[in-house]
Design a protein around this motif. Sequence first.
Motif, PDB file in Angstrom:
ATOM      1  N   VAL A  96     -30.102   0.493  11.099  1.00 14.19           N
ATOM      2  CA  VAL A  96     -31.208  -0.275  10.604  1.00 14.19           C
ATOM      3  C   VAL A  96     -31.633   0.033   8.884  1.00 14.19           C
ATOM      4  N   LEU A  97     -31.534   1.092   8.602  1.00 13.66           N
ATOM      5  CA  LEU A  97     -32.097   1.624   7.196  1.00 13.66           C
ATOM      6  C   LEU A  97     -30.802   1.097   6.354  1.00 13.66           C
ATOM      7  N   ASN A  98     -29.762   1.569   6.686  1.00 13.36           N
ATOM      8  CA  ASN A  98     -28.612   1.526   5.463  1.00 13.36           C
ATOM      9  C   ASN A  98     -27.796   0.272   5.481  1.00 13.36           C
ATOM     10  N   ILE A  99     -27.582  -0.361   6.680  1.00 12.66           N
ATOM     11  CA  ILE A  99     -26.812  -1.346   6.922  1.00 12.66           C
ATOM     12  C   ILE A  99     -27.787  -2.720   6.857  1.00 12.66           C
ATOM     13  N   ILE A 100     -28.525  -2.898   8.130  1.00  9.55           N
ATOM     14  CA  ILE A 100     -29.446  -4.035   8.155  1.00  9.55           C
ATOM     15  C   ILE A 100     -30.458  -4.105   7.124  1.00  9.55           C
ATOM     16  N   MET A 101     -31.214  -3.266   6.461  1.00 13.39           N
ATOM     17  CA  MET A 101     -32.142  -3.459   5.603  1.00 13.39           C
ATOM     18  C   MET A 101     -31.455  -3.697   4.046  1.00 13.39           C
ATOM     19  N   PHE A 102     -30.454  -2.800   3.717  1.00 12.68           N
ATOM     20  CA  PHE A 102     -29.788  -2.664   2.713  1.00 12.68           C
ATOM     21  C   PHE A 102     -28.978  -3.844   2.484  1.00 12.68           C
ATOM     22  N   TYR A 103     -28.160  -3.971   3.224  1.00 14.99           N
ATOM     23  CA  TYR A 103     -27.008  -5.299   3.138  1.00 14.99           C
ATOM     24  C   TYR A 103     -27.746  -6.487   3.392  1.00 14.99           C
ATOM     25  N   GLY A 104     -28.439  -6.581   4.675  1.00 25.59           N
ATOM     26  CA  GLY A 104     -28.952  -7.772   5.188  1.00 25.59           C
ATOM     27  C   GLY A 104     -29.871  -8.402   4.111  1.00 25.59           C
ATOM     28  N   LEU A 105     -30.952  -7.710   3.873  1.00 33.04           N
ATOM     29  CA  LEU A 105     -31.977  -8.107   3.120  1.00 33.04           C
ATOM     30  C   LEU A 105     -31.331  -8.375   1.691  1.00 33.04           C
ATOM     31  N   GLN A 106     -30.256  -7.735   1.161  1.00 24.68           N
ATOM     32  CA  GLN A 106     -29.612  -8.030  -0.076  1.00 24.68           C
ATOM     33  C   GLN A 106     -28.904  -9.320  -0.056  1.00 24.68           C
ATOM     34  N   THR A 107     -28.288  -9.614   0.656  1.00 23.61           N
ATOM     35  CA  THR A 107     -27.544 -10.668   0.654  1.00 23.61           C
ATOM     36  C   THR A 107     -28.334 -12.120   0.909  1.00 23.61           C
ATOM     37  N   ILE A 108     -29.246 -11.997   1.557  1.00 28.06           N
ATOM     38  CA  ILE A 108     -30.293 -13.190   1.480  1.00 28.06           C
ATOM     39  C   ILE A 108     -30.991 -13.359   0.385  1.00 28.06           C
ATOM     40  N   GLY A 109     -31.286 -12.143  -0.105  1.00 31.66           N
ATOM     41  CA  GLY A 109     -32.396 -12.098  -1.304  1.00 31.66           C
ATOM     42  C   GLY A 109     -31.659 -12.697  -2.511  1.00 31.66           C
TER      43      GLY A 109
END
Length: 307
Positions: free
Chosen positions: A76-89
């Motif tokens: 959740v922290l290293n993949i979903i939040m980091f990569y997920g929010l990054q690619t959307i942002g």
Amino acid sequence: MKEISRTKSALILAFLVIIWGINWPLSKLALIYTPPLLFAGIRTFLGGLILLIFALPKWKELRFKENWHLYTISAVLNIIMFYGLQTIGLGYMPAGLFSAIVFIEPVLLGIFSWIWLGESMYGLKIAGLALGFAGVAVISSGGFTGSLSVTGILLALGSALGWGLGTVFVKKTGGRVNSIWMVTMQLLIGGLILMGTGTGIERWSEIQWNTAFISDLLFISIFVIAFGWLAFFTLVGSGEASKVGSYTFLIPLIAIIVSSLLLHESITINLVAGLIFILLSICLVNMPVKNRKRGKPNDAEPVQQIQ
């Protein structure tokens, strides 16, 4: 984790900084051919499958029933939040500005490591962390044009927060889980969740499976995701997390240089000024400080095992 030599540590660090720096322009190119969440999920899941090859010989150390919650939190922290929010942002603001905000992470990591890992926090380190972020801000100042997206800023901060908390969490739980299984499972779990979420709100038919995208995807999955995360947590486990984090300030610098070559972006005076700040930052964060009472270096010295 076994002690690693200074030479090996330097080589791993150089690989990490270069490969993660290259990742930004490569990801920008890949997003031409794919929706963001599906891309984030595919690349992280493929990275997990690659590491699974190296993790399987140690399958007895997986202990999934015992450690599944640790793997999930890390995902959740290293993949979903980091990569997920990054690619959307990245869709809400210029990449330079967005990366500058994301790379407040080493500052957050230094604070989190002080609070939860007991790492020292002293004047030189504080100044170094602040100077490093200032360098990234100066380098990316060209992106500070036009109106700013509140959504984009929040997504960038969320990405940085996830990465900082995730790094501390992995080091804090390092004595309870095998390091390669931790990296492998967080990639597999996080990748599956991102792909599942992407499937619900995006379309697989929007992905253009051409040579350019497949080559980009494979390079990122193998080197950036699989070996990159393994290198990062190897370094974090063998030294101070905040010190390793200080070197990540070099990543936006590499990204801008490579982007100037691949995407024909110009190199400005801001790049030179930012580089000076970054080099000073690394020197300050890694400068040994004597303990006034004991006359010995404080715990800024590298820790050789995951605590």
